[in-house]
Write a protein that holds these residues in place. Structure first.
Motif, PDB file in Angstrom:
ATOM      1  N   CYS A   1      -7.010  -8.250  -4.028  1.00 54.63           N
ATOM      2  CA  CYS A   1      -7.753  -7.314  -3.584  1.00 54.63           C
ATOM      3  C   CYS A   1      -8.769  -6.294  -4.252  1.00 54.63           C
ATOM      4  CB  CYS A   1      -6.836  -6.618  -2.712  1.00 54.63           C
ATOM      5  SG  CYS A   1      -7.129  -5.233  -1.386  1.00 54.63           S
ATOM      6  N   PRO A   2      -9.574  -5.291  -3.608  1.00 53.36           N
ATOM      7  CA  PRO A   2     -10.544  -5.045  -3.747  1.00 53.36           C
ATOM      8  C   PRO A   2     -10.317  -3.358  -3.969  1.00 53.36           C
ATOM      9  CG  PRO A   2     -12.139  -6.030  -2.389  1.00 53.36           C
ATOM     10  CD  PRO A   2     -10.842  -6.148  -2.390  1.00 53.36           C
ATOM     11  N   VAL A   3      -9.730  -3.018  -2.557  1.00 54.28           N
ATOM     12  CA  VAL A   3      -9.259  -1.614  -2.078  1.00 54.28           C
ATOM     13  C   VAL A   3      -7.800  -1.255  -2.596  1.00 54.28           C
ATOM     14  CG1 VAL A   3      -8.643  -0.390  -0.613  1.00 54.28           C
ATOM     15  CG2 VAL A   3      -9.860  -2.591   0.043  1.00 54.28           C
ATOM     16  N   VAL A   4      -8.431   0.192  -3.194  1.00 54.44           N
ATOM     17  CA  VAL A   4      -6.872   0.931  -3.188  1.00 54.44           C
ATOM     18  C   VAL A   4      -6.781   2.408  -2.435  1.00 54.44           C
ATOM     19  CG1 VAL A   4      -5.930   2.272  -5.881  1.00 54.44           C
ATOM     20  CG2 VAL A   4      -7.584  -0.086  -6.163  1.00 54.44           C
ATOM     21  N   VAL A   5      -5.893   2.200  -2.724  1.00 48.94           N
ATOM     22  CA  VAL A   5      -5.523   4.015  -2.163  1.00 48.94           C
ATOM     23  C   VAL A   5      -4.116   4.136  -1.660  1.00 48.94           C
ATOM     24  CG1 VAL A   5      -7.066   3.190   0.589  1.00 48.94           C
ATOM     25  CG2 VAL A   5      -4.326   2.346   0.710  1.00 48.94           C
ATOM     26  N   PRO A   6      -4.108   5.492  -1.298  1.00 48.92           N
ATOM     27  CA  PRO A   6      -2.344   5.945  -1.873  1.00 48.92           C
ATOM     28  C   PRO A   6      -1.083   5.113  -1.695  1.00 48.92           C
ATOM     29  CG  PRO A   6      -3.889   7.679  -1.112  1.00 48.92           C
ATOM     30  CD  PRO A   6      -4.332   6.280  -1.029  1.00 48.92           C
ATOM     31  N   ASN A   7      -0.555   5.464  -2.420  1.00 50.77           N
ATOM     32  CA  ASN A   7       1.198   4.737  -1.774  1.00 50.77           C
ATOM     33  C   ASN A   7       1.874   5.266  -1.719  1.00 50.77           C
ATOM     34  OD1 ASN A   7       3.167   3.324  -2.140  1.00 50.77           O
ATOM     35  ND2 ASN A   7       3.392   2.470  -4.030  1.00 50.77           N
TER      36      ASN A   7
ATOM     37  N   ARG B   1      -2.733  -1.505  -2.985  1.00 52.17           N
ATOM     38  CA  ARG B   1      -3.718  -2.511  -2.342  1.00 52.17           C
ATOM     39  C   ARG B   1      -3.933  -2.552  -1.122  1.00 52.17           C
ATOM     40  NH1 ARG B   1      -7.087  -3.659  -6.940  1.00 52.17           N
ATOM     41  NH2 ARG B   1      -6.075  -2.839  -8.291  1.00 52.17           N
ATOM     42  N   ALA B   2      -4.717  -3.256   0.017  1.00 52.20           N
ATOM     43  CA  ALA B   2      -4.849  -3.346   1.215  1.00 52.20           C
ATOM     44  C   ALA B   2      -3.809  -3.885   1.747  1.00 52.20           C
ATOM     45  CB  ALA B   2      -6.446  -3.162   1.645  1.00 52.20           C
ATOM     46  N   VAL B   3      -3.714  -5.281   1.054  1.00 57.70           N
ATOM     47  CA  VAL B   3      -2.457  -6.360   0.899  1.00 57.70           C
ATOM     48  C   VAL B   3      -1.126  -5.699   0.402  1.00 57.70           C
ATOM     49  CG1 VAL B   3      -3.478  -7.676  -0.132  1.00 57.70           C
ATOM     50  CG2 VAL B   3      -1.834  -8.253   1.876  1.00 57.70           C
ATOM     51  N   TYR B   4       0.228  -5.091   0.858  1.00 55.10           N
ATOM     52  CA  TYR B   4       0.413  -5.196  -0.085  1.00 55.10           C
ATOM     53  C   TYR B   4       2.153  -5.175   0.039  1.00 55.10           C
ATOM     54  CZ  TYR B   4       1.435  -0.955   2.483  1.00 55.10           C
ATOM     55  OH  TYR B   4       1.883  -0.363   4.069  1.00 55.10           O
ATOM     56  N   MET B   5       3.089  -4.998  -1.100  1.00 54.41           N
ATOM     57  CA  MET B   5       5.032  -5.255  -0.264  1.00 54.41           C
ATOM     58  C   MET B   5       5.261  -3.571  -0.718  1.00 54.41           C
ATOM     59  SD  MET B   5       7.791  -7.529  -1.427  1.00 54.41           S
ATOM     60  CE  MET B   5       9.013  -7.351  -1.049  1.00 54.41           C
ATOM     61  N   PRO B   6       5.267  -2.866   0.225  1.00 56.03           N
ATOM     62  CA  PRO B   6       5.928  -1.244   0.004  1.00 56.03           C
ATOM     63  C   PRO B   6       6.478  -1.426  -1.164  1.00 56.03           C
ATOM     64  CG  PRO B   6       6.170  -1.850   2.509  1.00 56.03           C
ATOM     65  CD  PRO B   6       5.894  -2.924   1.729  1.00 56.03           C
TER      66      PRO B   6
ATOM     67  N   ASP C   1      -2.751  -3.415   5.378  1.00 58.73           N
ATOM     68  CA  ASP C   1      -3.103  -2.285   6.263  1.00 58.73           C
ATOM     69  C   ASP C   1      -4.197  -2.677   6.496  1.00 58.73           C
ATOM     70  OD1 ASP C   1      -3.370  -0.026   6.791  1.00 58.73           O
ATOM     71  OD2 ASP C   1      -3.612   0.562   5.355  1.00 58.73           O
ATOM     72  N   ILE C   2      -4.463  -3.013   8.461  1.00 52.39           N
ATOM     73  CA  ILE C   2      -6.160  -3.297   8.897  1.00 52.39           C
ATOM     74  C   ILE C   2      -7.007  -1.712   8.010  1.00 52.39           C
ATOM     75  CG2 ILE C   2      -5.415  -2.505  10.696  1.00 52.39           C
ATOM     76  CD1 ILE C   2      -7.570  -5.294  10.232  1.00 52.39           C
ATOM     77  N   LYS C   3      -5.891  -0.746   8.002  1.00 48.85           N
ATOM     78  CA  LYS C   3      -6.417   0.708   8.147  1.00 48.85           C
ATOM     79  C   LYS C   3      -7.735   0.455   6.663  1.00 48.85           C
ATOM     80  CE  LYS C   3      -4.068   3.496  11.149  1.00 48.85           C
ATOM     81  NZ  LYS C   3      -2.858   3.453  10.893  1.00 48.85           N
TER      82      LYS C   3
ATOM     83  N   GLY D   1     -12.228  -4.815   6.450  1.00 48.29           N
ATOM     84  CA  GLY D   1     -12.660  -5.183   8.296  1.00 48.29           C
ATOM     85  C   GLY D   1     -12.844  -6.569   7.714  1.00 48.29           C
ATOM     86  N   LEU D   2     -11.386  -7.190   9.728  1.00 51.50           N
ATOM     87  CA  LEU D   2     -11.443  -8.654   9.853  1.00 51.50           C
ATOM     88  C   LEU D   2     -12.468  -9.069  10.651  1.00 51.50           C
ATOM     89  CD1 LEU D   2      -7.795  -8.227   9.956  1.00 51.50           C
ATOM     90  CD2 LEU D   2      -8.637  -9.533   7.838  1.00 51.50           C
ATOM     91  N   LEU D   3     -12.784  -8.188  11.598  1.00 52.30           N
ATOM     92  CA  LEU D   3     -13.984  -8.067  12.589  1.00 52.30           C
ATOM     93  C   LEU D   3     -15.054  -7.953  12.277  1.00 52.30           C
ATOM     94  CD1 LEU D   3     -10.994  -8.508  15.780  1.00 52.30           C
ATOM     95  CD2 LEU D   3     -12.319 -10.131  14.924  1.00 52.30           C
ATOM     96  N   PRO D   4     -15.675  -8.261  11.891  1.00 53.30           N
ATOM     97  CA  PRO D   4     -15.854  -9.708  11.360  1.00 53.30           C
ATOM     98  C   PRO D   4     -15.769  -9.704   9.663  1.00 53.30           C
ATOM     99  CG  PRO D   4     -18.221  -9.051  10.407  1.00 53.30           C
ATOM    100  CD  PRO D   4     -17.265  -8.012  11.860  1.00 53.30           C
ATOM    101  N   ILE D   5     -14.941 -10.646   8.431  1.00 51.39           N
ATOM    102  CA  ILE D   5     -14.340 -10.738   7.993  1.00 51.39           C
ATOM    103  C   ILE D   5     -14.976 -10.570   6.658  1.00 51.39           C
ATOM    104  CG2 ILE D   5     -13.013 -12.411   6.593  1.00 51.39           C
ATOM    105  CD1 ILE D   5     -12.416 -14.226   8.555  1.00 51.39           C
ATOM    106  N   ALA D   6     -14.942  -9.103   6.182  1.00 49.41           N
ATOM    107  CA  ALA D   6     -15.917  -8.300   5.168  1.00 49.41           C
ATOM    108  C   ALA D   6     -15.395  -9.221   4.171  1.00 49.41           C
ATOM    109  CB  ALA D   6     -15.562  -6.929   5.292  1.00 49.41           C
ATOM    110  N   CYS D   7     -14.311  -9.284   3.618  1.00 45.29           N
ATOM    111  CA  CYS D   7     -14.063 -10.252   1.967  1.00 45.29           C
ATOM    112  C   CYS D   7     -13.689 -11.126   1.954  1.00 45.29           C
ATOM    113  CB  CYS D   7     -12.993  -8.656   1.920  1.00 45.29           C
ATOM    114  SG  CYS D   7     -12.118  -9.030   0.422  1.00 45.29           S
TER     115      CYS D   7
END
Ligand SMILES: Cc1cc2nc3c(=O)[nH]c(=O)nc-3n(C[C@H](O)[C@H](O)[C@H](O)COP(=O)(O)OP(=O)(O)OC[C@H]3O[C@@H](n4cnc5c(N)ncnc54)[C@H](O)[C@@H]3O)c2cc1C
Ligand code: SF4
Ligand code: SF4
Ligand code: FES
Lengths: 648, 343, 140
Positions: free
Chosen positions: A253-259, A269-274, A286-288, A292-298
């Motif tokens: 997953c290329p995204v990094v957001v604050p945990n 990551r956007a996909v994560y285990m808390p 985490d869709i936020k 993007g999923l619609l359309p799939i961006a990654c």
């Protein structure tokens, strides 16, 4: 015309000493509709009650007035008495001629006159009383718990272990609440995760508990014993049954957001285990933060997921449940960073809040349990802890005391010293509140064994200067100005109701107090009940609390809920509102005033939900058409009572 | 200026288009001074319509009859009723909406603005023109009415012949309408409650004497209630043996009725009747002045309602008839409602 | 000498606070004038202005309405509605020229036995000089 019997009690000399009971009995015997009237020394005694029963049978009475002490004392007694003689209990009324007459007057003649009026008033009322049966409601014997912090977990387990099905709804991807973020807990310093995770696992394994995480309450209708709940289950885009926890997805997953779990001290990551012990043990997309999923961006995560657990087509789901009781345990949040800008929180990396410090101390935290400065990962040698940040500040922030900060600050100072033996902890405080078993001793230990330096006073300014955080303040005990070059500052920020509590309270129709915490029905006698029957409160959602208190209230709430669920049917007083549809114009004014939402308009007429109605009568005083009244205290009855009270 | 021609045009249009089942407006009276209600069904009839400052009636009252009629009909005509409404009348519409007595789609409102004047008081006017027949009433836009009679034109200062309520009206244009005729000219009035304050400034005994003299006159003809658009209850609490009693009503049911007020027109009962009425109109009366106009004994009934209007405004910041979505005065409260009268 | 005038007072008390407060006055044996005959209703919110008018028309010399303090109503908000409704009838009674002393409203909690007693004492004291209420009384 009714056949009423009137029974006047002497109450020894309590009544008879001031009221001429014989005269009252005689006067009443002449009153229309009264076919029997007598006095006796103690009506509530067995012989007294038997006398009533005999009189009912002998004179075919259909209604009874007992002139005696306050109805709060013996109304139930006498209603049961008449019932045993075959009369509907609601055909018995009390005239209070003791508390409201004989005990407050001296002049026999005048007190007697007043007692006669009071008794006649009760007779007039009973003449128009309807025979009523308690309203009986079936009970759905399952419960809903909202919020999966320690309070919600405890309530759910108590209910489930008593044999009731529980639906536990948690908004975030895992249960655990704030407690799972804590390192060690006062006053015993046991590891928070070590004592909480077994309970979390028990929840997930319990056959009676249905756990809905990543879910929110969408709508609630119904009433005690019979609530209908709509729960929105947000899509996690990961099928927990297929997921093998291989962790491949987070690697790509290329995204990094604050945990959130580490309060921004680390990223995720956007996909994560808390967190590793999360329950349910699965990943969430985490869709936020996903591009993007619609359309799939990654689409990278799905590509690497071998068991094909990632499902981009997952849809929100509405789960409908029926329950008999609800426990709200939505917990707290810390006061907003932005609102505490004066302390440099959010501005300087080394100014932290208490929860962030908990994460630094935690073995599972971002620094694996070493206390290091976020800015440069150096060990801080001087740490300033500031209490009451945002609490007890009615002008600018919260007026209330957040209650737990004194304790956890002492804990923080201790933990700090245990990690950094050559460091110094300073604590700014207003005063120390350490009521609780072992709490005062705990604070003393922080001072005596761990050398925490308590400074009584407020901090005036915090700013960064040459890699240090300068803290200016005053020690109000010595009157001296204080300046500390700190390496780190930890703020004990105020606790406030959790985000969205207000919205949820509106859906549940439970009240909030002035600070936004959920309101209990009575501050002393009903601390775990909300004002809405069948809804109970647990944990920090109701007021700032520590873990033992949250757990105690949670068990209390569970016990209260069980009191409802253990019954097949509930009974409700039948003295409720009723509508005269011929007179009702459907204006809806009554609907608007009813404190219990028991009224609605149906086909242009008001309709009473008898189960919700508490019989307060506010509707009846509002209605301009006299189209709604409360049974057995109707305007007609009151009007007759007014006449009797004035001796007419 | 409201143009009568425009009004007729609108009326004709909606009748032609079958938008309304009929229109209630004003037409010349055959013998009286003031126009009377006109019920117009056909486009040709719109010529009968009149509009000038003599159109005093509040026609919204007819919606009460309309509703009663409609509920009895098997297959009611669901089209709206067209209605000519002045400022005060339109506020009555808002109250009827607020109380769900009517729905918005039940009425098509031809709003007419009073544009800085108002309507005339028949009694005041009669005095001025001494029984002559009025042909035309115009406003000179300056504060005078020009009254044309057979004898010619007379100029009378507006103040002297305007209805009392219009002298105190600060919203003399419709607040709800489908078409608006005329301008929404707002009028500035120094003190809309001047007349009330005059009574308030009297001593308790003086006030009592005043009201005793006035209310003792009441013959309980209930004209006030019959013209009031808000007195639409099927059965009035002040007189429970009225409409809802049918041939099937048993003696027992009758005994279940409360007599808050006795029928006889004696002082005590008159007081209770008028106080019950006033309290039931609190927050609902929009001061159309119909009760006072209809009273054959010239009892200044408006004062009772105005008093509570004033209190609602001053104590609770409440004004009736401006917002059909607001809860009614007594079915809401504010935490800061005054309670200095409570011990 | 003519007998002193003894006013007749009807008091509408809510069950949960004011009536309980008057019970407390009783339990504490606080003496007060016997002129008041209480009618206990469920909540001050259920007291219709018509009750007050009816009491006056049936010859009451004074009427008292009493409920829980704001925020304490057993039914959460009944007394807030009452406060509005009663304020209006209070103003109207005054406007038509009834002596303002004749109508009173109070908040009396279940703990305020003393306050209840004081209110009754004051009320009776204020009514005595006024003499009987004849303005609204029915003499049919
Ligand atoms: C820095 C710090 C240190 C502390 N240290 C200690 C200590 O050492 N010892 C101690 O006894 N106590 C300590 N406490 C206090 C302790 O954290 C709380 O007492 C405890 O967490 C309260 O539990 P709770 O279940 O009521 O609330 P929470 O832990 O806040 O749990 C609430 C749960 O409800 C969920 N939720 C919220 N809203 C909704 C919604 N609308 N729908 C669904 N779910 C929702 C949340 O996601 C959360 O999971 C500390 C607190 C802080 C801030
Ligand atoms: S207030 Fe009265 S008339 Fe209005 S809806 Fe309720 S019962 Fe019907
Ligand atoms: S009596 Fe009270 S609870 Fe019952 S319907 Fe009326 S206002 Fe609601
Ligand atoms: S119960 Fe006392 S005022 Fe409502």
């Amino acid at each position: 015309m009714k056949r009423t019997g009137v029974f006047i009690c002497h109450c020894g000399i309590n009544i008879a000493g001031t009221v001429d009971v014989k005269k009252v009995a005689k006067e009443l015997s002449n009153h229309t509709g009264v076919v029997h009237s007598e006095e006796y020394i103690y009506m509530c005694s067995d012989p007294g009650q038997n006398l009533i029963i005999e009189a009912i049978k002998e004179n075919q009475l259909d209604s009874v007035v007992v002139a005696c002490c306050s109805p709060t004392l013996h109304e139930t007694t006498f209603r049961n008495t008449v019932k045993s003689a075959g009369i509907n209990p609601f055909q018995c009324e009390i005239a209070n001629i003791r508390e409201q007459c004989s005990w407050v007057h001296k002049d026999m003649e005048k007190a007697t006159e007043k007692a006669i009026k009071l008794t006649k008033s009760a007779v007039e009322r009973v003449h128009r009383n309807e025979s009523l049966d308690p309203i009986s409601i079936p009970v759905t014997r399952r419960a809903l718990v909202v919020g999966g912090g320690i309070a919600g977990i405890q309530s759910a387990l108590d209910l489930a272990n008593s044999g009731y099905e529980v639906i536990l709804v948690e908004r975030s991807p895992s249960i655990g609440g704030h407690m799972i973020q804590l390192s060690e807990t006062f006053p015993t310093l046991d590891c928070s995760q070590c004592i909480l995770t077994p309970k979390m696992v028990e929840v997930s394994k319990h056959p009676k508990i249905k756990l809905l995480t990543y879910s929110e309450i969408q709508d609630i209708s119904g009433y005690v014993g019979n609530f209908k709940v709509k729960i929105l289950k947000k899509p996690t885009y990961v099928d927990p049954d297929k997921c093998t926890l291989c962790d491949e997805c987070t690697k790509v997953c290329p995204v990094v957001v604050p945990n959130e779990f580490d309060l921004g001290l680390t990223g995720r990551r956007a996909v994560y285990m808390p967190f590793p012990q999360a329950i349910p043990a699965t990943y969430t997309l985490d869709i936020k933060s996903c591009p993007g999923l619609l359309p799939i961006a990654c689409g990278k995560c799905a590509d690497v997921c071998e068991p094909e657990a990632i499902d981009y087509d997952m849809k929100p789901e509405i789960v409908e449940e029926e329950v008999g009781a609800i426990i709200v345990a939505t917990g707290f949040d810390l006061y907003d960073k932005e609102l505490m800008a004066e302390y440099g929180h959010g501005k300087y990396a080394d100014v932290l809040d208490g929860l962030q410090f908990e994460r630094l101390c935690s073995a599972s935290g971002p620094t694996t349990g070493k206390i290091l400065r976020p800015s440069d990962h150096k060990e801080p040698k001087e740490v300033v802890f500031i209490q009451c940040v945002g609490s007890r500040d009615p002008e600018l922030h919260c007026a209330y005391c957040s209650k737990i900060c004194c304790m956890y600050t002492a804990k923080h100072a201790m933990l700090y010293k245990h990690h950094v033996p050559d460091g110094q902890a300073y604590i700014f405080y207003i005063d120390i509140r350490s009521g609780g078993k072992g709490y005062e001793e705990f604070v003393q230990r922080a001072v005596e064994e761990d050398g925490a330096l308590y400074l009584r006073g407020k901090v005036s300014k915090i700013f960064e200067d040459k890699g240090k955080i300068k803290v200016w303040g005053v020690d109000t005990l010595s009157g001296k100005d204080i300046e500390i070059d700190a390496d780190m500052v930890v703020l004990a920020t105020a606790m406030r109701p959790s985000e969205g509590a207000e919205e949820l309270a509106k859906k549940l129709k439970i009240a909030l107090d002035k600070d936004g915490f959920l309101s209990e029905a009575h501050p002393k006698l009903r601390p775990v009940e909300s004002v809405t029957p069948g809804m109970f409160l647990a944990g920090a959602a109701q007021a700032p609390k520590d873990i033992p208190e949250a757990v105690a209230q949670a068990s209390g709430a569970a016990a209260k809920a069980i009191a409802i669920l253990s019954q097949e049917r509930l009974f409700h007083a039948p003295t409720v509102a009723k509508v005269n549809v011929n007179l009702c114009t459907g204006c809806g004014m009554c609907v608007h005033v009813c404190p219990y939402d028991s009224l609605s308009l149906k086909d242009g007429k008001a309709e009473v939900n008898e189960v919700l109605c508490e019989g307060c009568g506010t509707c009846s005083a509002t209605c301009l058409r006299a189209a709604i009244e409360v049974k057995n205290l109707t305007p007609l009855q009151v009007n007759e009572m007014i006449g009797a009270s004035l001796g007419g | 200026m409201v143009s009568l021609e425009d009004l007729k045009k609108e009326a004709k249009q909606i009748l032609k288009e079958n938008k309304v089942k009929y229109i209630i407006g004003y037409k010349k009276s055959t013998n009286g001074l003031m126009p009377v209600p006109a019920f117009i069904k056909e486009p040709e009839e719109v010529e009968k319509l009149v509009w000038d400052p003599t159109c005093v009636f509040n026609l919204t009252r007819y919606l009460v009859d309309e509703k009663r009629r409609k509920t009895k009909e098997k297959e009611p005509d669901e089209r709206p009723v067209g209605l000519v409404v002045k400022g005060c009348d339109s506020r009555a519409i808002n109250i009827l909406l607020q109380e769900k007595f009517i729905n918005r789609e039940d009425v098509y409102l031809l709003g007419v603005s009073c544009e800085n004047t108002g309507v005339l008081d028949e009694k005041k006017l009669t005095k001025k023109i001494k029984g002559e027949k009025v042909k035309k009433v115009e406003f000179d836009e300056k504060d005078n009415f020009i009254i044309t009679t057979q004898e010619g034109k007379t100029k009378i200062p507006a103040k002297e012949i305007l209805a009392n309520r219009c002298l105190e009206c600060k919203a003399n244009f419709p607040v709800i309408y489908d078409v608006l005729l005329g301008e929404k000219a707002k009028r500035s009035i120094d003190n809309p409650f001047e007349s009330i304050e005059k009574i308030e400034s009297l001593s308790t005994e003086e006030r009592w004497t005043f009201w005793k003299k006035q209310l003792d006159k009441c013959i309980r003809c209930y004209a006030c209630r019959s013209v009031c658009p808000m007195c639409y209850c099927d059965e009035c609490v002040a007189d429970t043996i009225s409409f809802a009693v049918t041939a099937d009503t048993t003696a027992e049911e009758k005994a279940q009725k409360i007599k808050w007020v006795e029928k006889s027109p004696v002082s005590s009962e008159n007081f209770i009747y008028h106080m019950v009425r006033a309290i039931h109109l609190a927050g609902r009366c929009i001061d159309c002045g119909e009760c006072e106009r209809a009273c054959p004994l010239d009892i200044p009934l408006r004062f009772l309602n105005r008093k509570l209007e004033k209190e609602a405004k001053e104590l609770f910041g409440f004004e009736a008839g401006f917002d059909p979505d607001q809860p009614s005065l007594i079915s809401c409260f504010k935490d800061e409602d005054p309670e200095d009268f409570i011990r | 000498m003519a007998e002193e005038f003894e006013p007749k007072i009807v008091a509408f008390l809510c069950k949960w606070c004011s009536s309980a407060g008057s019970d407390l006055a009783g339990v504490s044996r606080m003496e007060y004038p016997y002129n008041v005959v209480p009618i206990t209703v469920m909540c001050s919110g259920s007291i219709s202005p018509l009750y007050i008018l009816s009491a006056f028309s049936r010859g009451a010399d004074g009427v008292l309405v009493s409920g829980c303090h704001p925020g304490d109503c057993h039914y959460i908000k009944g007394n807030f509605y009452a406060r509005r409704r009663i304020a209006l009838i209070n103003k109207l009674l005054d406007f038509i020229g009834l002596e303002p002393q004749r109508f009173q409203m109070s908040w009396v909690s279940a703990a305020e036995g003393t306050k209840y007693t004081e209110i009754i004492k004051d009320f009776v004291k204020e009514l005595k000089p006024l003499g009987p209420q004849t303005k609204l009384g029915r003499d049919l």
